[in-house]
Design a protein around this motif. Structure first.
Motif, PDB file in Angstrom:
ATOM      1  N   ALA A  15     -28.138  72.152   3.171  1.00 51.27           N
ATOM      2  CA  ALA A  15     -28.876  73.071   4.111  1.00 51.27           C
ATOM      3  C   ALA A  15     -28.347  74.175   4.069  1.00 51.27           C
ATOM      4  CB  ALA A  15     -28.389  72.239   5.664  1.00 51.27           C
ATOM      5  N   ALA A  16     -28.861  75.144   4.825  1.00 53.30           N
ATOM      6  CA  ALA A  16     -28.889  76.764   4.987  1.00 53.30           C
ATOM      7  C   ALA A  16     -27.719  77.044   5.463  1.00 53.30           C
ATOM      8  CB  ALA A  16     -30.224  77.320   5.301  1.00 53.30           C
ATOM      9  N   GLN A  42     -20.839  86.698 -11.086  1.00 55.90           N
ATOM     10  CA  GLN A  42     -21.989  86.390 -11.615  1.00 55.90           C
ATOM     11  C   GLN A  42     -23.013  87.253 -11.678  1.00 55.90           C
ATOM     12  OE1 GLN A  42     -23.611  82.846 -10.017  1.00 55.90           O
ATOM     13  NE2 GLN A  42     -25.682  83.161 -11.005  1.00 55.90           N
ATOM     14  N   PRO A  43     -23.576  87.765 -12.665  1.00 57.23           N
ATOM     15  CA  PRO A  43     -24.565  89.106 -12.648  1.00 57.23           C
ATOM     16  C   PRO A  43     -25.610  88.588 -12.197  1.00 57.23           C
ATOM     17  CG  PRO A  43     -24.413  88.221 -15.048  1.00 57.23           C
ATOM     18  CD  PRO A  43     -23.551  87.558 -14.186  1.00 57.23           C
ATOM     19  N   ARG A  44     -26.542  89.495 -11.313  1.00 52.93           N
ATOM     20  CA  ARG A  44     -27.863  89.352 -10.892  1.00 52.93           C
ATOM     21  C   ARG A  44     -27.778  88.146  -9.829  1.00 52.93           C
ATOM     22  NH1 ARG A  44     -31.987  91.928 -13.179  1.00 52.93           N
ATOM     23  NH2 ARG A  44     -33.405  90.455 -12.474  1.00 52.93           N
ATOM     24  N   ARG A  45     -26.786  87.925  -8.872  1.00 50.29           N
ATOM     25  CA  ARG A  45     -26.724  87.288  -7.966  1.00 50.29           C
ATOM     26  C   ARG A  45     -28.084  86.938  -7.317  1.00 50.29           C
ATOM     27  NH1 ARG A  45     -21.587  85.478  -6.998  1.00 50.29           N
ATOM     28  NH2 ARG A  45     -22.188  85.116  -4.724  1.00 50.29           N
ATOM     29  N   PRO A  46     -28.652  85.940  -6.893  1.00 53.89           N
ATOM     30  CA  PRO A  46     -29.815  85.783  -5.908  1.00 53.89           C
ATOM     31  C   PRO A  46     -29.766  86.267  -4.573  1.00 53.89           C
ATOM     32  CG  PRO A  46     -29.540  83.773  -7.170  1.00 53.89           C
ATOM     33  CD  PRO A  46     -28.412  84.454  -7.423  1.00 53.89           C
ATOM     34  N   SER A  47     -28.314  86.149  -4.081  1.00 60.61           N
ATOM     35  CA  SER A  47     -27.966  86.295  -2.745  1.00 60.61           C
ATOM     36  C   SER A  47     -28.168  87.956  -2.657  1.00 60.61           C
ATOM     37  CB  SER A  47     -26.535  85.909  -2.367  1.00 60.61           C
ATOM     38  OG  SER A  47     -25.705  86.606  -3.042  1.00 60.61           O
ATOM     39  N   SER A  48     -27.705  88.918  -3.861  1.00 64.17           N
ATOM     40  CA  SER A  48     -27.870  90.104  -3.685  1.00 64.17           C
ATOM     41  C   SER A  48     -29.218  90.703  -3.538  1.00 64.17           C
ATOM     42  CB  SER A  48     -27.053  90.780  -5.082  1.00 64.17           C
ATOM     43  OG  SER A  48     -25.826  90.501  -4.978  1.00 64.17           O
ATOM     44  N   ALA A  49     -30.105  89.895  -4.272  1.00 59.05           N
ATOM     45  CA  ALA A  49     -31.597  90.158  -3.983  1.00 59.05           C
ATOM     46  C   ALA A  49     -32.134  89.813  -2.689  1.00 59.05           C
ATOM     47  CB  ALA A  49     -32.504  89.585  -5.300  1.00 59.05           C
ATOM     48  N   PHE A  50     -31.618  89.039  -2.115  1.00 60.01           N
ATOM     49  CA  PHE A  50     -32.026  88.657  -0.860  1.00 60.01           C
ATOM     50  C   PHE A  50     -31.465  89.722   0.263  1.00 60.01           C
ATOM     51  CE2 PHE A  50     -30.378  86.458   3.113  1.00 60.01           C
ATOM     52  CZ  PHE A  50     -31.694  86.201   3.706  1.00 60.01           C
ATOM     53  N   LEU A  51     -30.248  89.939  -0.054  1.00 61.45           N
ATOM     54  CA  LEU A  51     -29.698  91.082   0.883  1.00 61.45           C
ATOM     55  C   LEU A  51     -30.182  92.203   0.685  1.00 61.45           C
ATOM     56  CD1 LEU A  51     -25.723  90.764   0.806  1.00 61.45           C
ATOM     57  CD2 LEU A  51     -27.324  90.564   2.779  1.00 61.45           C
ATOM     58  N   ALA A  70     -22.548  81.887   4.724  1.00 57.66           N
ATOM     59  CA  ALA A  70     -22.716  80.612   4.416  1.00 57.66           C
ATOM     60  C   ALA A  70     -24.083  80.611   3.519  1.00 57.66           C
ATOM     61  CB  ALA A  70     -22.868  79.407   5.357  1.00 57.66           C
ATOM     62  N   LEU A  71     -25.044  81.116   3.964  1.00 54.73           N
ATOM     63  CA  LEU A  71     -26.386  80.964   3.582  1.00 54.73           C
ATOM     64  C   LEU A  71     -26.342  81.862   1.964  1.00 54.73           C
ATOM     65  CD1 LEU A  71     -29.648  80.717   3.466  1.00 54.73           C
ATOM     66  CD2 LEU A  71     -29.876  82.944   4.759  1.00 54.73           C
ATOM     67  N   LEU A  72     -25.815  82.990   2.293  1.00 59.59           N
ATOM     68  CA  LEU A  72     -25.561  83.706   0.682  1.00 59.59           C
ATOM     69  C   LEU A  72     -24.906  82.446  -0.181  1.00 59.59           C
ATOM     70  CD1 LEU A  72     -24.646  87.151   2.114  1.00 59.59           C
ATOM     71  CD2 LEU A  72     -27.013  86.445   1.534  1.00 59.59           C
ATOM     72  N   ASP A  73     -23.936  82.200   0.059  1.00 63.58           N
ATOM     73  CA  ASP A  73     -23.287  81.211  -0.778  1.00 63.58           C
ATOM     74  C   ASP A  73     -24.057  80.103  -1.136  1.00 63.58           C
ATOM     75  OD1 ASP A  73     -20.727  80.333  -1.903  1.00 63.58           O
ATOM     76  OD2 ASP A  73     -21.362  78.338  -0.671  1.00 63.58           O
ATOM     77  N   ARG A  74     -25.014  79.555  -0.311  1.00 66.38           N
ATOM     78  CA  ARG A  74     -25.794  78.242  -0.877  1.00 66.38           C
ATOM     79  C   ARG A  74     -27.138  78.809  -1.736  1.00 66.38           C
ATOM     80  NH1 ARG A  74     -25.038  74.550   4.254  1.00 66.38           N
ATOM     81  NH2 ARG A  74     -22.549  74.544   4.131  1.00 66.38           N
ATOM     82  N   ILE A  75     -27.481  80.316  -1.425  1.00 62.67           N
ATOM     83  CA  ILE A  75     -28.534  80.689  -2.251  1.00 62.67           C
ATOM     84  C   ILE A  75     -28.076  80.900  -3.625  1.00 62.67           C
ATOM     85  CG2 ILE A  75     -29.706  82.791  -2.703  1.00 62.67           C
ATOM     86  CD1 ILE A  75     -30.381  83.050   0.370  1.00 62.67           C
ATOM     87  N   ASP A  76     -26.576  80.977  -3.719  1.00 66.80           N
ATOM     88  CA  ASP A  76     -26.127  81.442  -5.137  1.00 66.80           C
ATOM     89  C   ASP A  76     -25.657  80.112  -5.836  1.00 66.80           C
ATOM     90  OD1 ASP A  76     -26.410  84.071  -5.117  1.00 66.80           O
ATOM     91  OD2 ASP A  76     -24.518  84.439  -4.344  1.00 66.80           O
ATOM     92  N   THR A  77     -25.673  78.849  -5.062  1.00 69.57           N
ATOM     93  CA  THR A  77     -24.846  77.851  -5.701  1.00 69.57           C
ATOM     94  C   THR A  77     -26.026  76.723  -6.016  1.00 69.57           C
ATOM     95  OG1 THR A  77     -22.991  78.069  -4.243  1.00 69.57           O
ATOM     96  CG2 THR A  77     -23.465  75.788  -5.252  1.00 69.57           C
ATOM     97  N   ALA A  85     -17.403  92.587   8.170  1.00 73.97           N
ATOM     98  CA  ALA A  85     -17.359  91.201   8.654  1.00 73.97           C
ATOM     99  C   ALA A  85     -18.203  90.706   9.822  1.00 73.97           C
ATOM    100  CB  ALA A  85     -15.680  91.012   9.236  1.00 73.97           C
ATOM    101  N   GLU A  86     -18.685  91.763  10.517  1.00 74.77           N
ATOM    102  CA  GLU A  86     -19.574  91.346  11.688  1.00 74.77           C
ATOM    103  C   GLU A  86     -21.129  90.813  11.189  1.00 74.77           C
ATOM    104  OE1 GLU A  86     -18.240  94.435  11.125  1.00 74.77           O
ATOM    105  OE2 GLU A  86     -19.730  95.979  11.744  1.00 74.77           O
ATOM    106  N   VAL A  87     -21.450  91.497  10.034  1.00 81.16           N
ATOM    107  CA  VAL A  87     -22.758  91.141   9.400  1.00 81.16           C
ATOM    108  C   VAL A  87     -22.550  89.912   8.531  1.00 81.16           C
ATOM    109  CG1 VAL A  87     -24.409  91.829   7.758  1.00 81.16           C
ATOM    110  CG2 VAL A  87     -23.486  93.413   9.362  1.00 81.16           C
ATOM    111  N   ARG A  88     -21.427  89.923   7.820  1.00 83.08           N
ATOM    112  CA  ARG A  88     -21.189  88.728   6.775  1.00 83.08           C
ATOM    113  C   ARG A  88     -20.908  87.381   7.594  1.00 83.08           C
ATOM    114  NH1 ARG A  88     -16.840  90.241   4.337  1.00 83.08           N
ATOM    115  NH2 ARG A  88     -15.337  89.213   5.718  1.00 83.08           N
TER     116      ARG A  88
END
Length: 610
Positions: A214-215, A239-248, A221-228, A310-313
């Protein structure tokens, strides 16, 4: 003075019964079941018990879930018998299998309301678990129909969030910016273009993999699961070019272009693990307004999710229910019903009264592409609300105008127009333009005009007349002129009347061809009001629904003739009867069977009215 320990939580009687049953089964079948530990009582009252099932004997086929010689599970026994027990795994090895929720929860009850009976006790629970394991190992689960399979098998929804409606074709294979437009306080429409000044930008981001766990509930948690990629993958911190960075990056840039003080939404397009080429599952969420504003004020996000405040993450994600109504992923619920014949058709409907108003609504809901309404133009009065589908705000309005508004409120993709009443010359092309022309007016003039249209060579439309009885509006009549018949519904009705009146087994329907006797009609208001038929909204909806269903059948297989029907509470037998029309040598030619004229006409072939 020392603090006293809080009293230990204990299993309640219901849970104690289940646990006692579990121990008894383990003692009775030691080769199949072993209790490993428990109970552990959680603060919410749930009792946990660890068990081990010996699963070596469960047959396995290619593609099925691979089981070990023995498998451990955690039984979650809720404090009330109204909720079925749950089964968890202490690992994520089953993640991605259909009916495994969030990677660890086995969905042994697909529909609690129909499948959970507490009287079965713990043996019934273990039987369901054993059957689940047998089906999974035998590859009997259909991943393509498993609910929310692409996103961990669970519905993502946070109370209080709006529903997002998606109807445009699948364009979610590449990252892009879409628009969300408020439709009401609880609805936002997703579109590829800006609809109004209130539309807000939303990033739509496709993922390269599904989300078997799930997400998550937080942005981290979402960013972690986008990358995993898989539940058991060891993530590379650098890891270069993490998908979560593009999402952010997309989320932040989009947020900056939306107004301060608004929540920032996002949509993820998640591929189905078994249907990678099919349209992706759409998952919609938003960040609370303070978090969205914090995101707008961030100078840069290229440092990746670990650099987030932290308040965002750690912010909770508010998941929105997404009503995915794209044609590629949606099957109409009426696709196998007779009314599906009206889908994507053009319907001319004459008369917007007791039968006509409901017929129009039923046809609109059946998916007609265009409905042309025609009515003499009498204004709506309050007395009509007891049986027609108008509302207080419609009083004083022209019926066709009010009905057009109602139909347009039912569907965004429906075209509704208004034409003059028959026998207007503007309606001569109706038989060539429409797929079906329905007369509900019980007007002699309208009926004869419809018979005139039947004589037009090469007409496209099926022609139909509908009416009901005057005493209770619980018997219905539908006359149909198929495309290969040059006699119109009014003539067919007249011919059928001779047959029915001569048949004593059809006596309950004789009144449909008889003039109403004194007292059978109702005069709804004092003074010079015109007598009308008895009937309630319940009567009219019921009989109209039957007539529309019968006409839908006729649309699939057009045959000329007359349907008679009665609602169940009348006790009339036969409840439905069809009298086919076959041209008789003594029948007058079609061009002499009716007289299309505005001059005073002869007596009606049917005395029923709406």
């Amino acid at each position: 003075m020392t603090k006293r320990r809080p009293p230990a939580l204990k299993a309640n009687p219901w849970q104690q019964d289940l646990l006692s049953g579990l121990k008894a089964l383990a003692a009775q079948y030691p080769a199949d079941l072993r209790v490993l530990g428990g109970p552990q009582i959680l603060p919410n009252g749930t009792a946990l018990a660890s068990i081990c099932l010996f699963t070596a004997g469960i047959p396995h086929v290619e593609g099925g879930l691979a089981l070990g010689e023995a498998e451990e599970f955690i039984l979650c026994l809720p404090p009330t018998e109204q909720v079925p027990p749950q089964v968890l795994t202490p690992h994520t090895r089953f993640a991605g299998t259909p009916h495994v929720l969030e990677g660890v929860r086995l969905c042994i009850y697909l529909d609690d309301a129909r499948e959970w009976n507490p009287e079965g006790g713990i043996p019934a629970v273990l039987n369901r678990l054993w059957q689940w394991l047998t089906d999974a190992a035998s590859n009997r689960f259909d991943a393509t129909t498993a609910l929310y399979h692409a996103v961990g098998g669970v519905l993502h929804r946070t109370d209080g969030t709006p529903t997002i409606v998606a109807r445009e074709p699948d364009e979610h294979r590449t990252a892009h910016t879409a628009w969300l437009t408020p439709r009401s306080g609880q609805r936002l429409d997703l579109s590829s273009h800006r609809v109004s000044e209130h539309s807000q930008r939303v990033p739509v981001l496709p993922l390269s993999h599904h989300l078997p766990l799930a997400a998550g509930h937080t942005l981290a948690a979402l960013l972690d699961r986008i990358d995993t990629l898989t539940p058991n993958e060891t993530r590379t911190l650098h890891q270069p070019r993490r998908p979560s960075s593009a999402f952010l990056t997309a989320l932040t840039q989009t947020a900056r272009r939306n107004p301060e003080g608004t929540s920032q939404y996002f949509v993820l397009a998640v591929p189905h693990p078994r249907l990678p080429a099919e349209p992706r599952f759409l998952l919609a969420g938003r960040l609370p307004t303070p978090v969205s504003d914090a995101l707008r004020r961030m100078s840069r996000v290229q440092q990746g999710p670990f650099a987030l405040p932290a308040e965002v993450r750690d912010s909770a994600i508010e998941w929105c229910y997404l009503s995915d109504e794209r044609e590629a992923v949606t099957t109409r619920r009426d696709v196998q019903r007779p009314v599906n014949a009206f889908y994507d058709t053009h319907v001319h409907l004459w008369g917007c009264g007791g039968i006509g108003s409901w017929a129009a609504e039923l046809i609109a809901r059946a998916g007609a592409a265009r409905i042309t309404l025609s009515d003499p133009g009498t204004p709506i009065t309050g007395g009509l609300l007891v049986r027609q589908n108008y509302a207080e705000a419609d009083i004083g309005e022209n019926k066709a105008v009010a009905l057009a508004k109602r139909l347009l409120s039912l569907r965004d993709d429906l075209t509704v127009d208004i034409s003059p009443s028959p026998p207007s010359p503007e309606l001569f092309d109706a038989a060539h333009q429409a797929d079906v022309v329905i007369d509900t007016t019980v007007s002699i003039t309208a009926g004869r005009f419809l018979d005139l249209l039947a004589r037009l060579p090469g007409r496209k439309a099926v022609l139909a007349q509908m009416a009901t009885d005057v005493t209770a509006a619980s018997h219905g009549i539908l006359s149909v002129s198929a495309r290969d018949t040059s006699h119109g519904p009014a003539f067919i009705d007249h011919t059928t009347g001779k047959h029915v009146l001569a048949d004593p087994t059809l006596e309950p329907y004789h009144s449909l061809w008889s003039q109403p006797q004194s007292g059978q009609e109702i005069r709804p208001t004092r003074g010079c009001s015109v007598p009308t038929f008895h009937g309630s909204a319940a009567d009219l909806v019921g009989i109209t629904a039957s007539l529309i269903t019968l006409l839908g059948t006729q649309m699939h297989h057009p045959v000329s003739g007359t349907h008679l029907c009665a609602q169940p509470h009348t006790g009339t037998q036969p409840a439905q009867h069809f009298v086919p029309y076959t041209a008789h040598p003594e029948d007058p030619p079609a061009d002499l069977a009716t007289v299309p004229t505005l001059d005073p006409l002869g007596p009606p072939t049917s005395s029923v009215g709406t």
